[in-house]
Design a protein around this motif. Structure first.
Motif, mmCIF file in Angstrom:
data_model
loop_
_atom_site.group_PDB
_atom_site.id
_atom_site.type_symbol
_atom_site.label_atom_id
_atom_site.label_comp_id
_atom_site.label_asym_id
_atom_site.label_seq_id
_atom_site.Cartn_x
_atom_site.Cartn_y
_atom_site.Cartn_z
ATOM 1 N N VAL A 1 0.837 -1.191 0.000
ATOM 2 C CA VAL A 1 0.000 0.000 0.000
ATOM 3 C C VAL A 1 0.874 1.243 0.000
ATOM 4 N N SER A 2 0.494 2.244 -0.792
ATOM 5 C CA SER A 2 1.372 3.393 -0.997
ATOM 6 C C SER A 2 1.312 4.412 0.121
ATOM 7 N N ALA A 3 0.180 4.480 0.826
ATOM 8 C CA ALA A 3 0.019 5.509 1.848
ATOM 9 C C ALA A 3 -0.927 5.017 2.932
ATOM 10 N N LEU A 4 -0.788 5.577 4.114
ATOM 11 C CA LEU A 4 -1.676 5.286 5.227
ATOM 12 C C LEU A 4 -2.135 6.590 5.859
ATOM 13 N N MET A 5 -3.347 6.575 6.386
ATOM 14 C CA MET A 5 -3.925 7.740 7.035
ATOM 15 C C MET A 5 -4.244 7.405 8.488
ATOM 16 N N PRO A 6 -3.631 8.111 9.439
ATOM 17 C CA PRO A 6 -4.039 7.934 10.836
ATOM 18 C C PRO A 6 -5.400 8.571 11.065
ATOM 19 N N TYR A 7 -6.145 8.053 12.063
ATOM 20 C CA TYR A 7 -7.456 8.622 12.354
ATOM 21 C C TYR A 7 -7.324 9.790 13.324
ATOM 22 N N TYR A 8 -8.452 10.455 13.542
ATOM 23 C CA TYR A 8 -8.486 11.587 14.460
ATOM 24 C C TYR A 8 -8.417 11.167 15.924
#
Length: 649
Positions: free
Chosen positions: A284-291
């Motif tokens: 996977v190219s990118a990850l997003m942390p949650y709020y």
């Protein structure tokens, strides 16, 4: 006009054709298509101004007009015009919201944006990204309905199919439609484990089962990214929300201040990491942390700082980078630094645990935590000032810039960012794609209760032709003789049908539509999911949260219908609704997540076999939900239906 802009390639002394991205007539290493993406990214990073570097670290919202023209000023949510974003602020990652009215118009818009970007000092192409947009739900903060693209089940519906092959087919088709109109990055899949039944974001998850979610995530990435190493035909995926956004206290979403806490009463933090481990292994190219901010979380004897995950160095650097070995892009969720105000409503910055910090201090903390990019923000001038004031090291900025540029080079955007407008018109919404999506919708329908003989149904259920002065018993006997058992698939009988929640055209496929259940042979009702309406903050009305119970008046009215005629109910399952009172009165009960009226008719009539299984369990009551452990899948007392249930299986 031509189908696409001219690339205007030059020829180097050795015969290599290249784009003159820095406008000097000489092929620099970053312009050399023969070099590896990492080599080109390192060379370009060394050439960029601080302003260009800072612009790369912001991923903003972009909009277009319905006919595909760039905006010259703010839009419904976008705070600036396209030229201001791309040329003045050097922001070259853009999250597109509503698309134009056709594939051709959207492709034309994308080409115009790339022509604009080519005027910059190094012609950095714009990476155009998108939230999910291939299903039914329209949520300005999370997803868009399919529009001109092919329509598929919601991710929960894909999970109901429990078929990596079906997911891979969806992802491949979505990839082709995205690339046709110039979209290069997917702000999905959402691989959180939906362990809190009330959570309003779970309609875009694949449920709470870590093993099933991991398998589906792998197939999803295969279809979108094609290979672990991105290429010019890939769509780069940004999986979310690391380290798992499902265990929200009371199911409240951290988009909003009342949902900022994430809790682990069952001690299952490691389980929530499993889908991300699978996604990282798949490239996977990118990850997003949650709020959300972890509350009371201790890992390996160390207390985890109670700040939002986008600010959390222990989570991003220690766990994600060092332990899991992820070297891709880390992009925050949208609006972590500055407050928003759009559509007439406010939305505070999601600064959970760091509310006392000012905007500059928030940026410093997030960058220090390991963040490469700020989603939904557009203040690169702050990073420029922080570097020049010595509060952030430029070498730290360069590390993020190289990661961000590497993806652009892998996707082939520096060599050719343009799309064929004629091809876009042919590919987007291709009939073959629409048919595949419709079949998947119908197949994803979950049969939870399948029928009873009309003679055993509630007295009074009978075909309209037999009504009048006859007794209830006589009418019931006539119903059995005329229509037989009420069970799926529905036979192709002539019947009068009372419907709710259907389009007129779809309803007519079930029989002759009548306005009164007393005149019907069969009633078919589609139910929207239950929730507590809220509309104080921006986006709040789109997030269906709170109670999972249907209103008592609705249940009482359906009971009255069921006393007159056999009742088929389709329950929308974007969350696990409390179905016990509906199951008690319905002759046939099915559940769906992102299924059109026509696709539901296909499932009910057997044109497509409904093979869906429940992606989560259906709790028996809200008391059972409140007593369950937030981070543990299932586990409610005496569930009405268990996870993976399908009637007759």
């Amino acid at each position: 006009m031509t189908s696409r802009p001219d690339l205007a390639l030059l020829t180097a002394d050795d015969g290599t054709r290249f784009r003159d991205l820095d406008h000097d007539g000489v092929m620099a290493p970053f312009e050399d298509p023969r070099l590896l993406p990492d080599e080109r990214a390192a060379d370009l990073t060394s050439r960029l101004s601080l302003e260009e570097k800072a612009g790369l670290m912001f991923h903003s919202i972009i909009e277009m007009s319905p006919d595909g023209e760039p905006l010259t000023g703010p839009g419904m949510i976008a705070t600036m015009g396209t030229e201001d974003m791309v040329l003045r602020r050097r922001i070259t990652h853009a999250n597109v919201h509503a698309l134009a009215s056709s594939g051709r118009a959207t492709a034309r818009w994308a080409n115009t944006v790339q022509e604009m970007a080519a005027q910059g000092p190094h012609s950095i192409p714009v990476t155009i990204s998108s939230d999910p947009r291939h299903s039914m739900v329209q949520n300005e903060g999370a997803a868009f309905s399919a529009g001109v693209m092919s329509a598929w089940p919601e991710p929960l519906g894909l999970a109901a199919l429990d078929s990596p092959e079906a997911v891979r087919e969806f992802a491949d088709i979505a990839r082709r439609e995205y690339r046709a109109v110039g979209i290069h990055a997917a702000l999905h899949p959402q691989i959180d484990l939906a362990t809190e039944p009330r959570w309003g974001r779970q309609f875009h998850t694949f449920g709470p089962d870590a093993e099933r979610v991991s398998r589906i995530a792998e197939a999803y990435l295969d279809g979108f990214q094609l290979t672990a190493e991105l290429g010019p035909e890939s769509v780069a995926c940004m999986a979310k929300h690391f380290p798992g956004g499902g265990p929200q206290k009371d199911g409240e979403d951290p988009h909003f201040p009342y949902g900022r806490e994430q809790v682990y009463p069952g001690g299952r933090f490691e389980m929530h990491l499993e889908p991300f481990r699978a996604a990282i292994a798949r490239g996977v190219s990118a990850l997003m942390p949650y709020y959300g901010m972890p509350v009371g979380l201790v890992r390996n004897g160390e207390a985890i700082e109670e700040v939002g995950f986008g600010y959390n160095r222990q989570v991003i650097t220690q766990i994600l980078r060092e332990e899991l070995g992820f070297d891709g892009v880390v992009c925050t969720d949208w609006g972590l630094v500055t407050d928003m105000h759009a559509m007439g409503k406010p939305l505070p910055a999601r600064t959970w645990g760091v509310e006392h910090l000012d905007a500059d201090e928030r940026i410093i903390k997030a960058v220090g935590a390991g963040v490469d990019q700020f989603g939904g923000e557009e203040c690169p001038e702050r990073i420029v000032a922080l570097v020049r004031d010595g509060r952030i090291d430029e070498a730290r900025i360069d590390a993020s810039v190289r990661r961000l540029l590497r993806v652009k080079f892998q996707l082939g955007l520096f060599d050719d960012p343009f799309v064929d407008e004629d091809a876009a018109e042919q590919i987007v919404g291709l009939e073959e794609f629409r048919e595949s999506g419709a079949r998947a919708q119908a197949a994803s329908v979950i049969v939870l209760k399948n029928g009873a003989d009309a003679r055993a149904a509630t007295a009074g259920q009978a075909p309209a032709a037999e009504r009048g002065a006859a007794s209830a018993a006589e009418r019931s006997t006539a119903s059995a003789a005329t229509l037989g058992p009420v069970v799926l698939p529905l036979p192709a009988d002539e019947r009068r049908v009372y419907v709710e929640g259907f389009s007129e055209a779809a309803a007519s496929r079930l029989g002759t539509v009548v306005a009164d259940p007393a005149d019907a042979d069969l009633a078919v009702v589609r139910l929207a999911e239950p929730f507590d309406p809220r509309d104080d903050l921006l986006l709040e009305s789109f997030f269906h949260q709170g109670s999972l119970e249907y209103r008592p008046g609705l249940v009482a009215r359906l009971r009255t219908v069921a006393e007159q005629v056999p009742l088929i109910v389709d329950a929308t399952l974007l969350r696990p609704a409390i179905l016990a009172p509906i199951a008690e009165i319905a002759t046939v009960l099915v559940g769906s997540a992102g299924v059109s009226d026509d696709a539901l008719v296909d499932a009910l009539t057997g044109a497509v076999e409904p093979i869906g299984t429940l992606p989560f369990e259906i709790p028996s009551s809200m008391d059972a939900v409140r007593a369950s452990l937030t981070d543990v899948p299932g586990g409610t007392a005496d569930p009405t239906f268990p996870a993976r249930f399908r009637a007759g299986s």
